[in-house]
Design an enzyme around this catalytic site. Structure first.
Site, PDB file in Angstrom:
ATOM      1  N   CYS A 242       0.845  -1.151   0.055  1.00  0.00           N
ATOM      2  CA  CYS A 242       0.125   0.053  -0.078  1.00  0.00           C
ATOM      3  C   CYS A 242       0.675   1.341   0.055  1.00  0.00           C
ATOM      4  CB  CYS A 242      -0.996  -0.074   1.073  1.00  0.00           C
ATOM      5  SG  CYS A 242      -2.205  -1.463   1.045  1.00  0.00           S
ATOM      6  N   VAL A 243       1.888   1.180  -0.675  1.00  0.00           N
ATOM      7  CA  VAL A 243       2.834   2.538  -1.104  1.00  0.00           C
ATOM      8  C   VAL A 243       2.609   2.871  -2.414  1.00  0.00           C
ATOM      9  CG1 VAL A 243       4.882   3.629  -0.826  1.00  0.00           C
ATOM     10  CG2 VAL A 243       4.311   1.690   0.510  1.00  0.00           C
TER      11      VAL A 243
END
Length: 428
Positions: A242-243
């Site tokens: 989730c970057v």
């Protein structure tokens, strides 16, 4: 420490009755992989596919990429403190299925990650268009909290890579790379006239599923810490999920960090490569002051003449990058920064969220805002609708004919700040 990367060159992946390497072809028993991963009772379903370079395949939303390996000599196994018991990484022999990546996909929360196109315009922006990808889609059971969901996906990817890596245990390598340095005192005595160089690697450590892990410890929970480069090259550092995709450092890129490999190539010739400092990127002012002061202190304690600093992500981490730079340059330590730019689609906006006059040597990995249009794929692995919630995508990105527009933000590894990507520069 001495570490051998023993590379077994893989020329194709196929599904087969047994997971093994035969004459340079990796055969994967799909049912065995699914059974291995479903030992976690939080996983409802696993789907396995193959994507090869040149095929008109789009993979979305990608969470991580991992190189399959097996430790055949030395303490522990891959990913100590995560899959294997905690042991000292960095010594021994590792057999690597060279050219293969395990790529995990699946929705987690509203904000998703990236795209890999295996052909055409999209392929030229991601290094993972050149790998033979075993694509693992992980569908957890319903009702998991987001951080539990993320942990399930992260662990499944690592487990799949370790399972596949076992196929290389008894295979003789095609090439061997050796990474070896002694203690700092030994290296300084050996090369007294060469400049002493450290590498500071910044890690996303912002919570909300944006974290790196060192020996299984969330990097949010550490002070900057000194490692031997072999530890990261041996699986001690892994990526969370989730970057923003373009400059996220995937686990595969940690396993093959090119800054470390380039410094190793110049070690004992042009410079004296003394080690790596992993520095968390925190979100609070107190956190930034603490980690930046501590990073500079470690560099001074070691007696570094020069430091290379690489960033992960952009925006508020730009401030950490510049704070570290200012502290080092003010201490007389020559500093080179590796970052990327968020310069707007026309490239005319301010590139970084912060600046400092001490930043006089800066390498750019590219402009995350650069707009690309990618044609329709023959095969979609994953969920094409995810493009609307990728960083770099938007509602309306996906067009009726299956093509879409996005910023490089959305493409895995497009503007890598450790240089593991395809962008380059040219003089005008």
């Amino acid at each position: 420490m001495k570490l051998e990367h023993r590379k077994i060159n893989i020329k194709d992946i196929q599904f087969g009755e047994k997971t093994e390497v035969v004459n340079g072809v990796l055969f994967v028993n799909k049912e065995e992989v699914v059974a291995e991963l479903k030992t976690n009772n939080k996983i409802k379903e696993i789907k396995i596919d193959i994507a090869r370079p040149g095929e008109k395949v789009r993979i979305i939303p990608v969470k991580d990429a991992i190189e399959p390996r097996v430790k055949i000599e030395g303490d522990g196994d891959q990913f100590p403190g995560v899959l294997a018991k905690v042991t000292q990484a960095g010594e021994g022999k590792v057999n690597i299925l060279n050219g293969v990546a395990v790529v995990t996909i699946g929705d987690i929360v509203g904000f998703q990650e990236g795209v890999i196109d295996m052909w055409g315009e999209g392929a030229k922006w991601t290094p993972f268009s050149k790998t033979l990808n075993l694509v693992v889609e992980i569908i957890p059971i319903d009702g998991l909290e987001p951080h539990v969901h993320e942990d399930v996906v992260r662990m499944a990817g690592l487990k799949a890579a370790a399972f596949i890596g076992e196929a290389g245990r008894e295979i003789e390598p095609d090439e061997v790379e050796v990474y070896e340095t002694g203690s700092m005192a030994e290296e300084i005595a050996k090369y007294p006239d060469l400049p002493k160089v450290l590498y500071v690697e910044m890690l996303i450590s912002q919570g909300l599923l944006h974290d790196g892990y060192i020996y299984g410890v969330n990097s949010q929970q550490i002070l900057p810490t000194l490692l031997h480069p072999n530890e990261e090259l041996d699986g001690a550092v892994i990526s969370g999920n989730c970057v923003a995709a373009c400059d996220k450092i995937t686990t595969y890129q940690h396993q093959n960090n090119p800054v470390m490999k380039d410094l190793y190539a110049k070690h004992g010739k042009e410079l004296n490569f003394l080690g790596v400092i992993l520095t968390p990127e925190l979100t609070t002012l107190d956190g930034k002051l603490r980690t930046c002061d501590y990073t500079a202190k470690l560099c001074k304690m070691v007696g570094a003449d020069g430091v290379i600093v690489s960033e992960e992500g952009y925006g508020n981490p730009d401030t950490d990058l510049l704070m570290i730079c200012k502290r080092l340059e003010d201490s007389g330590i020559k500093t080179v920064l590796i970052t990327d730019e968020c310069a707007g689609r026309d490239g005319m906006s301010q590139s970084l969220a912060d600046t400092a006059k001490e930043a006089v040597a800066v390498v750019s990995g590219g402009n995350v805002s650069h707009l690309v249009t990618l044609p329709p794929a023959d095969v979609i692995l994953g969920n094409m609708e995810a493009i609307s919630t990728l960083a770099g995508g938007w509602e309306g990105s996906l067009l009726e004919d299956g093509s879409f527009q996005c910023e490089l933000n959305a493409i895995i590894g497009a503007t890598s700040e450790i240089g593991y990507h395809n962008c380059t520069s040219k003089l005008y």
